[in-house]
Design a protein around this motif. Structure first.
Motif, PDB file in Angstrom:
ATOM      1  N   ARG A 127       0.852  -1.195   0.000  1.00 22.15           N
ATOM      2  CA  ARG A 127       0.000   0.000   0.000  1.00 22.15           C
ATOM      3  C   ARG A 127       0.885   1.241   0.000  1.00 22.15           C
ATOM      4  O   ARG A 127       2.095   1.161   0.197  1.00 22.15           O
ATOM      5  CB  ARG A 127      -0.898   0.016   1.242  1.00 22.15           C
ATOM      6  CG  ARG A 127      -0.139   0.046   2.558  1.00 22.15           C
ATOM      7  CD  ARG A 127      -1.043  -0.106   3.761  1.00 22.15           C
ATOM      8  NE  ARG A 127      -0.291  -0.095   5.010  1.00 22.15           N
ATOM      9  CZ  ARG A 127       0.313  -1.159   5.529  1.00 22.15           C
ATOM     10  NH1 ARG A 127       0.240  -2.324   4.908  1.00 22.15           N
ATOM     11  NH2 ARG A 127       0.983  -1.067   6.665  1.00 22.15           N
ATOM     12  N   GLU A 128       0.238   2.372  -0.196  1.00 19.08           N
ATOM     13  CA  GLU A 128       0.926   3.651  -0.102  1.00 19.08           C
ATOM     14  C   GLU A 128       0.517   4.346   1.188  1.00 19.08           C
ATOM     15  O   GLU A 128      -0.616   4.213   1.657  1.00 19.08           O
ATOM     16  CB  GLU A 128       0.604   4.537  -1.302  1.00 19.08           C
ATOM     17  CG  GLU A 128       1.252   4.061  -2.591  1.00 19.08           C
ATOM     18  CD  GLU A 128       1.320   5.161  -3.641  1.00 19.08           C
ATOM     19  OE1 GLU A 128       0.881   6.288  -3.339  1.00 19.08           O
ATOM     20  OE2 GLU A 128       1.815   4.862  -4.744  1.00 19.08           O
ATOM     21  N   THR A 129       1.443   5.092   1.764  1.00 21.96           N
ATOM     22  CA  THR A 129       1.153   5.828   2.994  1.00 21.96           C
ATOM     23  C   THR A 129       0.551   7.190   2.644  1.00 21.96           C
ATOM     24  O   THR A 129       0.576   7.626   1.485  1.00 21.96           O
ATOM     25  CB  THR A 129       2.432   6.038   3.825  1.00 21.96           C
ATOM     26  OG1 THR A 129       3.289   6.954   3.133  1.00 21.96           O
ATOM     27  CG2 THR A 129       3.160   4.730   4.048  1.00 21.96           C
ATOM     28  N   LYS A 130       0.028   7.870   3.650  1.00 22.65           N
ATOM     29  CA  LYS A 130      -0.564   9.198   3.439  1.00 22.65           C
ATOM     30  C   LYS A 130       0.474  10.206   2.956  1.00 22.65           C
ATOM     31  O   LYS A 130       0.142  11.197   2.303  1.00 22.65           O
ATOM     32  CB  LYS A 130      -1.201   9.683   4.732  1.00 22.65           C
ATOM     33  CG  LYS A 130      -2.425   8.866   5.153  1.00 22.65           C
ATOM     34  CD  LYS A 130      -3.005   9.400   6.455  1.00 22.65           C
ATOM     35  CE  LYS A 130      -4.240   8.595   6.869  1.00 22.65           C
ATOM     36  NZ  LYS A 130      -4.815   9.084   8.156  1.00 22.65           N
ATOM     37  N   LYS A 131       1.744   9.937   3.280  1.00 18.98           N
ATOM     38  CA  LYS A 131       2.813  10.852   2.875  1.00 18.98           C
ATOM     39  C   LYS A 131       3.382  10.520   1.501  1.00 18.98           C
ATOM     40  O   LYS A 131       4.354  11.131   1.056  1.00 18.98           O
ATOM     41  CB  LYS A 131       3.931  10.844   3.913  1.00 18.98           C
ATOM     42  CG  LYS A 131       3.508  11.414   5.268  1.00 18.98           C
ATOM     43  CD  LYS A 131       4.687  11.466   6.217  1.00 18.98           C
ATOM     44  CE  LYS A 131       4.291  12.090   7.554  1.00 18.98           C
ATOM     45  NZ  LYS A 131       5.442  12.160   8.491  1.00 18.98           N
ATOM     46  N   GLY A 132       2.799   9.526   0.843  1.00 22.87           N
ATOM     47  CA  GLY A 132       3.241   9.190  -0.509  1.00 22.87           C
ATOM     48  C   GLY A 132       4.364   8.182  -0.585  1.00 22.87           C
ATOM     49  O   GLY A 132       4.889   7.907  -1.673  1.00 22.87           O
ATOM     50  N   ASN A 133       4.754   7.605   0.554  1.00 27.59           N
ATOM     51  CA  ASN A 133       5.746   6.534   0.541  1.00 27.59           C
ATOM     52  C   ASN A 133       5.068   5.203   0.247  1.00 27.59           C
ATOM     53  O   ASN A 133       3.833   5.115   0.185  1.00 27.59           O
ATOM     54  CB  ASN A 133       6.486   6.484   1.881  1.00 27.59           C
ATOM     55  CG  ASN A 133       7.356   7.702   2.090  1.00 27.59           C
ATOM     56  OD1 ASN A 133       8.004   8.172   1.167  1.00 27.59           O
ATOM     57  ND2 ASN A 133       7.363   8.225   3.311  1.00 27.59           N
ATOM     58  N   THR A 134       5.874   4.161   0.094  1.00 21.43           N
ATOM     59  CA  THR A 134       5.346   2.860  -0.300  1.00 21.43           C
ATOM     60  C   THR A 134       5.704   1.794   0.730  1.00 21.43           C
ATOM     61  O   THR A 134       6.861   1.695   1.152  1.00 21.43           O
ATOM     62  CB  THR A 134       5.912   2.437  -1.673  1.00 21.43           C
ATOM     63  OG1 THR A 134       5.604   3.454  -2.637  1.00 21.43           O
ATOM     64  CG2 THR A 134       5.297   1.121  -2.125  1.00 21.43           C
TER      65      THR A 134
END
Length: 265
Positions: free
Chosen positions: A250-257
């Motif tokens: 998934r992707e995090t809210k900060k745009g990381n993976t």
């Protein structure tokens, strides 16, 4: 002046490849590290060789030169699996990988006839009966076929522990690699970022590993730090370890993976 062992190794690989194609017959190396075996990728077409150590994901492997399409037949790797285990677990010393390897080398064997040594089970606890220890320690050792009988006849003790040596017809399920599942967060799917995150390296040091061709994908060295591995790829980092990339979670809210990996324990 000492010769560069890598030059001699590459020359030998080229020679075996040539012999296989010239004689229409399979030729094999002895065991070598997976990193050393990776030299073959720059020396022969991938259709002309197979790399195997007796089971998937072995650290020490042989190379078989030959082409099934050209030859029209297969030939098994000359690898035998031996199980070395204490006769009486209750009275056994605490045994380690080094103890088993030391015993084999003490017979005068060269390291290149011995593949992976995989320990399974546990050393017996003080005063524990064999019945209580139903998971007794055993070493599973891949060896060159030509040395199997010699080892069976001559290995009777490891340290001060009397052992039995048994040749197995197939690899037991519990000899498979042990993994630790992890879900690291990375900035992108670039492989240098994954290596940096998993092995706590700076981005600069991670990139340097690629420049020196110390990172391998499915046994093949890569100098490209920006490559994105595919799900199921096995990544080896020389001197640090090995992991399997299982894809994106998934992707995090900060745009990381968030990725899924299985690290070899």
């Amino acid at each position: 002046m000492e010769k560069d062992p890598s030059i001699a190794r590459k020359k030998r690989l080229v020679e075996l490849h040539h012999n296989a194609l010239s004689h229409n017959a399979y030729y094999f190396t002895d065991f070598m590290t997976a990193a050393d075996a990776a030299d073959v990728y720059g020396l022969a077409p991938e259709s002309d060789f197979t790399v195997f150590g007796g089971a998937p994901d072995c650290e020490r492997v042989m190379i078989r030169f030959g082409n099934l399409h050209e030859f029209g037949y297969e030939e098994d790797f000359p690898i035998v699996l031996l199980k070395i285990a204490p006769l009486a677990a209750k009275y056994a010393d605490e045994l380690t990988h080094r103890d088993f390897l030391g015993t084999l080398m003490g017979l005068g064997l060269e390291r290149d006839v011995i593949g992976d040594i995989i320990l399974r089970g546990e050393n017996a606890r003080q005063g524990e009966s064999p019945e209580e220890n139903d998971n007794a320690l055993a070493a599973y050792v891949f060896v060159a076929e030509r040395m199997a009988d010699f080892i069976k006849e001559n290995v009777t003790t490891v340290k001060h522990t009397t052992v039995a040596v048994e040749q197995l017809k197939q690899v037991p399920k519990d000899v498979a690699p042990v993994f630790e599942k992890e879900e690291p967060v990375v900035a992108s799917l670039r492989l240098d970022g994954m290596v940096s995150k998993l092995y706590h390296l700076s981005r600069e040091k991670s990139k340097a590993m690629f420049a020196k061709e110390l990172v391998f994908i499915n046994g093949r060295p890569t100098a490209n730090p920006s490559i994105e591995p595919k799900s199921g790829d096995v990544i080896s980092v020389r001197g640090h370890g090995k992991f399997i990339f299982d894809g994106v979670l998934r992707e995090t809210k900060k745009g990381n993976t968030v990725i899924a990996v299985r690290r070899y324990a």
